[in-house]
Design an enzyme around this catalytic site. Sequence first.
Site, PDB file in Angstrom:
ATOM      1  N   HIS A  42     -10.209  -5.064  -3.374  1.00 60.81           N
ATOM      2  CA  HIS A  42      -8.853  -5.299  -2.864  1.00 60.81           C
ATOM      3  C   HIS A  42      -8.944  -5.728  -1.418  1.00 60.81           C
ATOM      4  O   HIS A  42      -9.698  -5.174  -0.625  1.00 60.81           O
ATOM      5  CB  HIS A  42      -7.987  -4.056  -3.003  1.00 60.81           C
ATOM      6  CG  HIS A  42      -8.633  -2.780  -2.566  1.00 60.81           C
ATOM      7  ND1 HIS A  42      -9.553  -2.117  -3.353  1.00 60.81           N
ATOM      8  CD2 HIS A  42      -8.529  -2.062  -1.421  1.00 60.81           C
ATOM      9  CE1 HIS A  42      -9.972  -1.046  -2.721  1.00 60.81           C
ATOM     10  NE2 HIS A  42      -9.372  -0.986  -1.535  1.00 60.81           N
ATOM     11  N   GLY A  75     -15.397   3.324   3.562  1.00 60.37           N
ATOM     12  CA  GLY A  75     -14.027   3.759   3.320  1.00 60.37           C
ATOM     13  C   GLY A  75     -13.435   3.331   1.995  1.00 60.37           C
ATOM     14  O   GLY A  75     -12.237   3.542   1.764  1.00 60.37           O
ATOM     15  N   GLN A  76     -14.230   2.735   1.110  1.00 60.30           N
ATOM     16  CA  GLN A  76     -13.660   2.330  -0.183  1.00 60.30           C
ATOM     17  C   GLN A  76     -13.405   3.568  -1.045  1.00 60.30           C
ATOM     18  O   GLN A  76     -14.307   4.399  -1.235  1.00 60.30           O
ATOM     19  CB  GLN A  76     -14.598   1.364  -0.926  1.00 60.30           C
ATOM     20  CG  GLN A  76     -13.965   0.820  -2.208  1.00 60.30           C
ATOM     21  CD  GLN A  76     -14.821  -0.241  -2.919  1.00 60.30           C
ATOM     22  OE1 GLN A  76     -15.958  -0.506  -2.524  1.00 60.30           O
ATOM     23  NE2 GLN A  76     -14.257  -0.834  -3.952  1.00 60.30           N
ATOM     24  N   HIS A  95      -7.215  -5.658   1.950  1.00 58.87           N
ATOM     25  CA  HIS A  95      -6.149  -5.032   2.741  1.00 58.87           C
ATOM     26  C   HIS A  95      -5.577  -6.096   3.662  1.00 58.87           C
ATOM     27  O   HIS A  95      -6.328  -6.822   4.334  1.00 58.87           O
ATOM     28  CB  HIS A  95      -6.716  -3.926   3.642  1.00 58.87           C
ATOM     29  CG  HIS A  95      -7.105  -2.669   2.948  1.00 58.87           C
ATOM     30  ND1 HIS A  95      -6.257  -1.596   2.811  1.00 58.87           N
ATOM     31  CD2 HIS A  95      -8.269  -2.304   2.379  1.00 58.87           C
ATOM     32  CE1 HIS A  95      -6.879  -0.621   2.180  1.00 58.87           C
ATOM     33  NE2 HIS A  95      -8.110  -1.018   1.906  1.00 58.87           N
ATOM     34  N   ASP A 123       0.850  -1.192   0.000  1.00 66.05           N
ATOM     35  CA  ASP A 123       0.000   0.000   0.000  1.00 66.05           C
ATOM     36  C   ASP A 123       0.885   1.241   0.000  1.00 66.05           C
ATOM     37  O   ASP A 123       1.881   1.312   0.712  1.00 66.05           O
ATOM     38  CB  ASP A 123      -0.926  -0.015   1.224  1.00 66.05           C
ATOM     39  CG  ASP A 123      -2.085   0.940   1.063  1.00 66.05           C
ATOM     40  OD1 ASP A 123      -3.237   0.480   0.928  1.00 66.05           O
ATOM     41  OD2 ASP A 123      -1.850   2.178   1.051  1.00 66.05           O
TER      42      ASP A 123
HETATM   43  P1  AMP Z   1      -9.747   1.632   0.074  1.00 66.63           P
HETATM   44  O1  AMP Z   1      -9.787   2.992   0.749  1.00 66.63           O
HETATM   45  O2  AMP Z   1     -10.230   0.509   0.919  1.00 66.63           O
HETATM   46  O3  AMP Z   1     -10.416   1.690  -1.280  1.00 66.63           O
HETATM   47  O4  AMP Z   1      -8.221   1.319  -0.150  1.00 66.63           O
HETATM   48  C1  AMP Z   1      -7.490   1.848  -1.209  1.00 66.63           C
HETATM   49  C2  AMP Z   1      -6.050   1.722  -0.831  1.00 66.63           C
HETATM   50  O5  AMP Z   1      -5.264   1.897  -1.997  1.00 66.63           O
HETATM   51  C3  AMP Z   1      -5.579   2.790   0.169  1.00 66.63           C
HETATM   52  O6  AMP Z   1      -5.059   2.150   1.334  1.00 66.63           O
HETATM   53  C4  AMP Z   1      -4.496   3.551  -0.603  1.00 66.63           C
HETATM   54  O7  AMP Z   1      -3.425   3.959   0.226  1.00 66.63           O
HETATM   55  C5  AMP Z   1      -4.083   2.540  -1.641  1.00 66.63           C
HETATM   56  N1  AMP Z   1      -3.521   3.087  -2.860  1.00 66.63           N
HETATM   57  C6  AMP Z   1      -4.009   4.090  -3.603  1.00 66.63           C
HETATM   58  N2  AMP Z   1      -3.229   4.293  -4.681  1.00 66.63           N
HETATM   59  C7  AMP Z   1      -2.228   3.383  -4.605  1.00 66.63           C
HETATM   60  C8  AMP Z   1      -1.088   3.105  -5.422  1.00 66.63           C
HETATM   61  N3  AMP Z   1      -0.832   3.783  -6.545  1.00 66.63           N
HETATM   62  N4  AMP Z   1      -0.259   2.100  -5.042  1.00 66.63           N
HETATM   63  C9  AMP Z   1      -0.506   1.409  -3.897  1.00 66.63           C
HETATM   64  N5  AMP Z   1      -1.566   1.632  -3.100  1.00 66.63           N
HETATM   65  C10 AMP Z   1      -2.410   2.614  -3.442  1.00 66.63           C
END
Ligand code: AMP
Length: 112
Positions: free
Chosen positions: A98, A91-92, A100, A30
């Site tokens: 994905h 929080g998505q 986490h 992440d």
């Molecule tokens: P969510 O908020 O559950 O949709 O999680 C999205 C996650 O993607 C967050 O924890 C971000 O920090 C992560 N994220 C966003 N852009 C990137 C990226 N380019 N590379 C790696 N992680 C990312």
Amino acid sequence: MSDCLFCKIIDGGIPADIIYQNDDVLAFNDISPQAPVHFLVIPKKHIATVNDLQPDDAELVGKLYLAAQKILADKNQDSYRLVMNCNEQAGQTVFHIHLHVLAGRDLSWPPG
Ligand code: AMP
Ligand code: ZN
């Protein structure tokens, strides 16, 4: 999906710190880690939210967990949290499902 951030990572259009992949799933660290270990496991197939899963996706979802299990074992982590947020109120922020994977510190419950 051309406008999906995680599809762009799968296609190599956007760089990511990839730690594992196979034919079906990709895992990368992440970009904003919330724990010493924080990576995401995604299907290579675009699925926007958990609400969009179909019965045919059952095996694919299982593969996300098995990939997480393998990576965690390689990192010698046996206590961890797996979270999949669904839609904005939970929080998505990226609409490609994905998992986490968080580990390496005490994790409180309930989450915020
Ligand atoms: P969510 O908020 O559950 O949709 O999680 C999205 C996650 O993607 C967050 O924890 C971000 O920090 C992560 N994220 C966003 N852009 C990137 C990226 N380019 N590379 C790696 N992680 C990312
Ligand atoms: Zn996508």
